[in-house]
Write an enzyme that holds these catalytic residues in place. Structure first.
Site, PDB file in Angstrom:
ATOM      1  N   CYS A 113      24.593  -2.800  43.713  1.00  0.00           N
ATOM      2  CA  CYS A 113      24.695  -3.541  44.975  1.00  0.00           C
ATOM      3  C   CYS A 113      24.697  -2.637  46.198  1.00  0.00           C
ATOM      4  O   CYS A 113      24.193  -3.012  47.255  1.00  0.00           O
ATOM      5  CB  CYS A 113      25.924  -4.442  44.964  1.00  0.00           C
ATOM      6  SG  CYS A 113      27.514  -3.566  44.974  1.00  0.00           S
ATOM      7  N   CYS A 145      33.921  -2.194  39.378  1.00  0.00           N
ATOM      8  CA  CYS A 145      34.234  -3.188  40.413  1.00  0.00           C
ATOM      9  C   CYS A 145      35.105  -4.303  39.841  1.00  0.00           C
ATOM     10  O   CYS A 145      36.065  -4.735  40.478  1.00  0.00           O
ATOM     11  CB  CYS A 145      32.943  -3.755  40.989  1.00  0.00           C
ATOM     12  SG  CYS A 145      33.184  -4.929  42.344  1.00  0.00           S
TER      13      CYS A 145
END
Length: 367
Positions: free
Chosen positions: A199, A101
């Site tokens: 997440c 990410c």
């Protein structure tokens, strides 16, 4: 400077944005909408990037009196991080989605858009330091708070990306001081729990999440002699070093625990063995990057420390460039290293760069 503050909705990014304002920068806040499940609410300390987090980020921006926007990067995130995560596990590898990410979203897609809009820097709540050497070159270093140091997951940043990176929390001695500062500033997120787990898998059930996407594919669990000692419902549910949940039906002759040594998706088999057989004496990979100036002595080899997990202890090593990519030989064996993990190289506190592990060489175990 014009600074874009990436605001996750947590306490770290809130205080980072506030410090950028205090430093006199022209700050704009932005929250990245990465979760496709727009109605998902945060549960305790799990997950991030939810509706609740976006609202918390907006409230903080209002307290600071700065402009605030929400940018929808969910399609890019799904393709670059989530799809990659699934594909890596399907290939028998163990990826680090937080590192991906940072590489592909926060310091690629976000940074590209920020630069296009005329921003001079992107500010985040990461615990790391960016310094400038005598020749004006930017370097990435560990944070002052070793317990919170996040330089490992930032090891993918290149020199060009470091030129725009701003980490205001890097010299803060502890997270407790950050929370205390947030409380003084009147931020509602001062006592908000840290997010944990992946997440996009907020319940923490990675095996179940992967099974939903990759399905069931029963196969054998073998020992190192090729003897079947159990069955599995899908090799993608296993990772090197794993001890629990192996579904073994035959105990080891010596009665000691067994660990996953290999995941072989082509034959849909999982190989298990002793803890001693997890020891890795060499690792290598074809995908690497340098965080600034490349180290000297790439061909002959250079001394460094290698870290293979976010909170693992760094191990002294020698690294060099070969025809097959970066090869790292640690001074002492590393246990349970899986293909797909990232090995980040350090010189003291400075991050030199990283390599995605493609291959490992196990240390021979005496008969």
């Amino acid at each position: 400077m014009k600074v874009l503050a990436a605001m996750s909705g947590g306490v770290d990014s809130a205080v980072a944005a506030a410090r950028a304002v205090d430093a006199g920068h022209d700050v704009t806040g932005v929250h990245l909408a990465l979760n496709r499940s727009r109605g998902t609410l945060r549960e305790g300390s799990r997950g991030c990037c939810t509706i609740e987090d976006a609202m918390d980020a907006r409230r903080t921006a209002d307290v600071l009196g700065i402009p605030f926007y929400v940018w929808d990067f969910s399609d890019r995130f799904s393709e670059a991080v989530v799809d990659d995560f699934v594909a890596e596990y399907a290939a028998g590898r163990t990826p680090n989605p937080c590192l991906r990410c940072n590489e592909r979203i926060k310091f690629a897609a976000l940074l590209d858009k920020a630069v296009a809009l005329g921003f001079d820097a992107v500010c985040t709540g990461h615990y790391a330091l960016v310094t400038t050497d005598a020749e004006g070159r930017r370097e990435l270093h560990r944070a002052s708070d070793e317990a919170k140091d996040q330089s490992y997951v930032l090891g993918v940043l290149t020199a060009d990306q470091l030129a725009y990176a701003m980490f205001p929390l890097g010299r803060t001695p502890s997270k407790a001081l950050v929370r205390a500062e947030a409380e003084r500033r009147g931020f509602r997120v001062a006592s908000k729990p840290d997010s944990h787990d992946i997440c996009f898998i907020p319940d923490g059930d990675t095996r179940g999440w992967l099974a939903d996407r990759l399905g069931s594919a029963p196969g054998p669990v073998l020992d190192t002699d090729g003897v079947e000692v159990g069955r599995h419902e899908g090799s993608h549910a296993y990772t090197v070093g794993q001890r629990r949940g192996l579904s073994l039906t035959r105990p080891a002759p010596d009665g000691r625990p067994r660990f996953v040594l290999e995941v072989k998706p082509a034959s849909n088999t999982v190989v298990v063995g002793s803890r001693e057989q997890l020891a890795i004496g060499e690792l290598g990979g074809e995908r690497w990057s340098w965080s600034g100036e490349a180290p000297a002595g790439l061909d002959a080899g250079f001394r460094c420390h290698v870290q293979v997990r976010a909170h693992a202890d760094p191990v002294p090593a020698v690294a060099r460039i070969t025809a097959e990519g970066v090869v790292v030989r640690p001074d002492e064996p590393i246990l349970g290293l899986a293909p797909g993990q990232s090995a980040v190289l350090y010189d003291g506190t400075r991050v030199l760069g990283q390599v995605t592990v493609d291959r490992t060489v196990r240390v021979p175990v005496p008969a």
